[in-house]
Design a protein around this motif. Structure first.
Motif, mmCIF file in Angstrom:
data_model
loop_
_atom_site.group_PDB
_atom_site.id
_atom_site.type_symbol
_atom_site.label_atom_id
_atom_site.label_comp_id
_atom_site.label_asym_id
_atom_site.label_seq_id
_atom_site.Cartn_x
_atom_site.Cartn_y
_atom_site.Cartn_z
ATOM 1 N N GLY A 192 -21.019 -22.297 5.834
ATOM 2 C CA GLY A 192 -22.076 -21.476 5.247
ATOM 3 C C GLY A 192 -22.721 -20.487 6.203
ATOM 4 N N ALA A 193 -22.221 -20.371 7.411
ATOM 5 C CA ALA A 193 -22.811 -19.444 8.385
ATOM 6 C C ALA A 193 -22.571 -17.990 7.964
ATOM 7 C CB ALA A 193 -22.226 -19.694 9.771
ATOM 8 N N THR A 194 -23.464 -17.133 8.390
ATOM 9 C CA THR A 194 -23.375 -15.707 8.089
ATOM 10 C C THR A 194 -23.329 -14.917 9.396
ATOM 11 O OG1 THR A 194 -25.769 -15.388 8.049
ATOM 12 C CG2 THR A 194 -24.710 -16.015 5.952
ATOM 13 N N VAL A 195 -23.187 -13.614 9.283
ATOM 14 C CA VAL A 195 -23.163 -12.742 10.460
ATOM 15 C C VAL A 195 -24.425 -12.945 11.300
ATOM 16 C CG1 VAL A 195 -23.190 -10.321 11.218
ATOM 17 C CG2 VAL A 195 -21.610 -11.052 9.415
ATOM 18 N N GLN A 196 -25.544 -13.197 10.656
ATOM 19 C CA GLN A 196 -26.792 -13.416 11.397
ATOM 20 C C GLN A 196 -26.659 -14.584 12.379
ATOM 21 O OE1 GLN A 196 -30.240 -13.545 8.965
ATOM 22 N NE2 GLN A 196 -31.633 -13.688 10.694
ATOM 23 N N ASP A 197 -25.869 -15.594 12.032
ATOM 24 C CA ASP A 197 -25.676 -16.744 12.917
ATOM 25 C C ASP A 197 -24.895 -16.387 14.178
ATOM 26 O OD1 ASP A 197 -27.002 -18.793 11.342
ATOM 27 O OD2 ASP A 197 -25.369 -18.491 9.907
ATOM 28 N N LEU A 198 -24.195 -15.265 14.174
ATOM 29 C CA LEU A 198 -23.513 -14.793 15.382
ATOM 30 C C LEU A 198 -24.512 -14.220 16.379
ATOM 31 C CD1 LEU A 198 -20.423 -12.870 13.933
ATOM 32 C CD2 LEU A 198 -20.500 -15.204 14.820
ATOM 33 N N GLU A 199 -25.714 -13.937 15.904
ATOM 34 C CA GLU A 199 -26.767 -13.325 16.706
ATOM 35 C C GLU A 199 -26.285 -12.049 17.387
ATOM 36 O OE1 GLU A 199 -28.155 -16.430 19.299
ATOM 37 O OE2 GLU A 199 -29.039 -17.549 17.645
ATOM 38 N N PRO A 200 -25.798 -11.096 16.572
ATOM 39 C CA PRO A 200 -25.315 -9.848 17.194
ATOM 40 C C PRO A 200 -26.466 -9.117 17.878
ATOM 41 C CG PRO A 200 -25.438 -9.602 14.811
ATOM 42 C CD PRO A 200 -25.754 -11.043 15.119
ATOM 43 N N PRO A 201 -26.215 -8.577 19.053
ATOM 44 C CA PRO A 201 -27.277 -7.840 19.737
ATOM 45 C C PRO A 201 -27.617 -6.571 18.956
ATOM 46 C CG PRO A 201 -25.200 -7.585 20.883
ATOM 47 C CD PRO A 201 -24.966 -8.580 19.795
ATOM 48 N N ALA A 202 -28.820 -6.090 19.163
ATOM 49 C CA ALA A 202 -29.246 -4.859 18.492
ATOM 50 C C ALA A 202 -28.296 -3.725 18.837
ATOM 51 C CB ALA A 202 -30.666 -4.503 18.924
ATOM 52 N N ALA A 203 -28.073 -2.880 17.866
ATOM 53 C CA ALA A 203 -27.145 -1.765 18.068
ATOM 54 C C ALA A 203 -27.725 -0.763 19.052
ATOM 55 C CB ALA A 203 -26.869 -1.076 16.742
ATOM 56 N N LEU A 204 -26.833 -0.150 19.780
ATOM 57 C CA LEU A 204 -27.191 0.977 20.622
ATOM 58 C C LEU A 204 -26.425 2.163 20.073
ATOM 59 C CD1 LEU A 204 -28.482 2.309 23.083
ATOM 60 C CD2 LEU A 204 -26.444 1.679 24.359
ATOM 61 N N SER A 205 -27.155 3.100 19.496
ATOM 62 C CA SER A 205 -26.518 4.272 18.900
ATOM 63 C C SER A 205 -26.828 5.501 19.730
ATOM 64 C CB SER A 205 -27.019 4.479 17.468
ATOM 65 O OG SER A 205 -26.646 3.391 16.661
ATOM 66 N N LEU A 206 -25.802 6.281 19.972
ATOM 67 C CA LEU A 206 -25.938 7.532 20.706
ATOM 68 C C LEU A 206 -25.602 8.690 19.776
ATOM 69 C CD1 LEU A 206 -24.224 6.436 24.035
ATOM 70 C CD2 LEU A 206 -26.667 6.578 23.556
ATOM 71 N N ASN A 207 -25.817 9.913 20.255
ATOM 72 C CA ASN A 207 -25.529 11.120 19.482
ATOM 73 C C ASN A 207 -24.228 11.756 19.971
ATOM 74 O OD1 ASN A 207 -27.993 10.980 18.046
ATOM 75 N ND2 ASN A 207 -29.052 11.876 19.788
ATOM 76 N N PRO A 208 -23.544 12.507 19.106
ATOM 77 C CA PRO A 208 -22.295 13.161 19.516
ATOM 78 C C PRO A 208 -22.472 14.122 20.689
ATOM 79 C CG PRO A 208 -22.540 13.256 17.136
ATOM 80 C CD PRO A 208 -23.830 12.723 17.687
ATOM 81 N N THR A 209 -23.685 14.636 20.883
ATOM 82 C CA THR A 209 -23.932 15.593 21.965
ATOM 83 C C THR A 209 -24.271 14.908 23.292
ATOM 84 O OG1 THR A 209 -26.232 15.760 21.259
ATOM 85 C CG2 THR A 209 -24.698 17.430 20.416
ATOM 86 N N ASP A 210 -24.500 13.609 23.282
ATOM 87 C CA ASP A 210 -24.810 12.887 24.517
ATOM 88 C C ASP A 210 -23.582 12.893 25.428
ATOM 89 O OD1 ASP A 210 -27.424 12.238 23.796
ATOM 90 O OD2 ASP A 210 -26.825 10.334 22.868
ATOM 91 N N PRO A 211 -23.786 12.913 26.744
ATOM 92 C CA PRO A 211 -22.637 12.915 27.655
ATOM 93 C C PRO A 211 -21.927 11.557 27.690
ATOM 94 C CG PRO A 211 -24.686 12.831 28.898
ATOM 95 C CD PRO A 211 -25.060 13.005 27.454
ATOM 96 N N ILE A 212 -20.661 11.594 27.960
ATOM 97 C CA ILE A 212 -19.848 10.386 28.073
ATOM 98 C C ILE A 212 -20.416 9.456 29.138
ATOM 99 C CG2 ILE A 212 -17.584 9.594 28.883
ATOM 100 C CD1 ILE A 212 -16.396 11.973 27.266
ATOM 101 N N SER A 213 -20.945 10.022 30.205
ATOM 102 C CA SER A 213 -21.512 9.196 31.281
ATOM 103 C C SER A 213 -22.648 8.312 30.766
ATOM 104 C CB SER A 213 -21.997 10.071 32.428
ATOM 105 O OG SER A 213 -22.969 10.994 31.975
ATOM 106 N N LEU A 214 -23.461 8.809 29.819
ATOM 107 C CA LEU A 214 -24.548 8.019 29.251
ATOM 108 C C LEU A 214 -23.986 6.823 28.472
ATOM 109 C CD1 LEU A 214 -27.540 7.548 28.614
ATOM 110 C CD2 LEU A 214 -27.268 9.069 26.640
ATOM 111 N N ALA A 215 -22.913 7.038 27.741
ATOM 112 C CA ALA A 215 -22.284 5.944 26.993
ATOM 113 C C ALA A 215 -21.778 4.860 27.947
ATOM 114 C CB ALA A 215 -21.139 6.470 26.134
ATOM 115 N N LEU A 216 -21.147 5.282 29.029
ATOM 116 C CA LEU A 216 -20.610 4.316 29.991
ATOM 117 C C LEU A 216 -21.717 3.493 30.645
ATOM 118 C CD1 LEU A 216 -17.859 6.473 31.696
ATOM 119 C CD2 LEU A 216 -17.516 4.506 30.185
ATOM 120 N N VAL A 217 -22.764 4.160 31.100
ATOM 121 C CA VAL A 217 -23.873 3.462 31.752
ATOM 122 C C VAL A 217 -24.567 2.526 30.762
ATOM 123 C CG1 VAL A 217 -26.151 3.796 32.794
ATOM 124 C CG2 VAL A 217 -24.242 5.218 33.509
#
Length: 172
Positions: free
Chosen positions: A31-56
């Motif tokens: 009966g477990a759900t995705v919530q039981d996996l305790e996924p960490p909060a999403a980190l969303s970036l923008n298409p204009t952000d540099p690749i270096s920011l995504a890596l860091v």
């Protein structure tokens, strides 16, 4: 065999064979759900952000996938898989100062129906999604974007590895 079939959960027809999808781990989900996996909060970036920011950002949080949202509407437009991004950097296909739009995978929205994964989604359904059963067009998936029911907000990312780790921790 009868005992194994009794503990299995059917999740719709399999596009790969005539047999229905049977969860390998349904006895451990209980009966477990995705919530039981305790996924960490999403980190969303923008298409204009540099690749270096995504890596860091990914390195600091130990994330393997980052979601990309439109800077104005905050609508989900794609994702970055960090191992694939690193491979693109290593091959010289992109540079750290390039925008994420050069390396991101864009979601194809037209004419497609997506599987909505929420915190209330049963783990059997998440496993079926990872195995390519149902609305994922027969393609195996390595991660799922967890949203609210209306798909307005990205709440997190659940990976196949998260599901496998949950099963390992759960007694039979």
């Amino acid at each position: 065999m009868a005992q194994a079939m009794q503990n299995s959960v059917h999740i719709g027809p399999s596009p790969v064979s005539s047999r229905p999808f049977v969860s390998k781990w349904s006895a451990r989900y209980r009966g477990a759900t995705v919530q039981d996996l305790e996924p960490p909060a999403a980190l969303s970036l923008n298409p204009t952000d540099p690749i270096s920011l995504a890596l860091v950002s990914a390195f600091e949080r130990e994330y393997t996938h980052l979601t990309i949202v439109d800077s104005e509407t905050r609508g989900l437009v794609g994702y970055i898989a960090i191992p694939a991004l690193q491979a693109q950097l290593d091959s010289g296909a992109v540079k750290p100062e390039d925008p994420l739009s050069r390396a991101m995978v864009r979601f194809q929205r037209k004419g497609r129906r997506y599987t909505v994964i929420t915190l209330e989604t049963p783990l059997e359904e998440l496993e079926a999604f990872f195995e390519g059963v149902g609305d994922s067009f027969g393609q195996k998936q390595e991660f799922a974007v967890v949203t609210d029911e209306d798909r307005r907000f990205v709440l997190g990312v659940a990976t196949k590895a998260d599901l496998e780790e949950f099963v390992k921790r759960r007694p039979v």
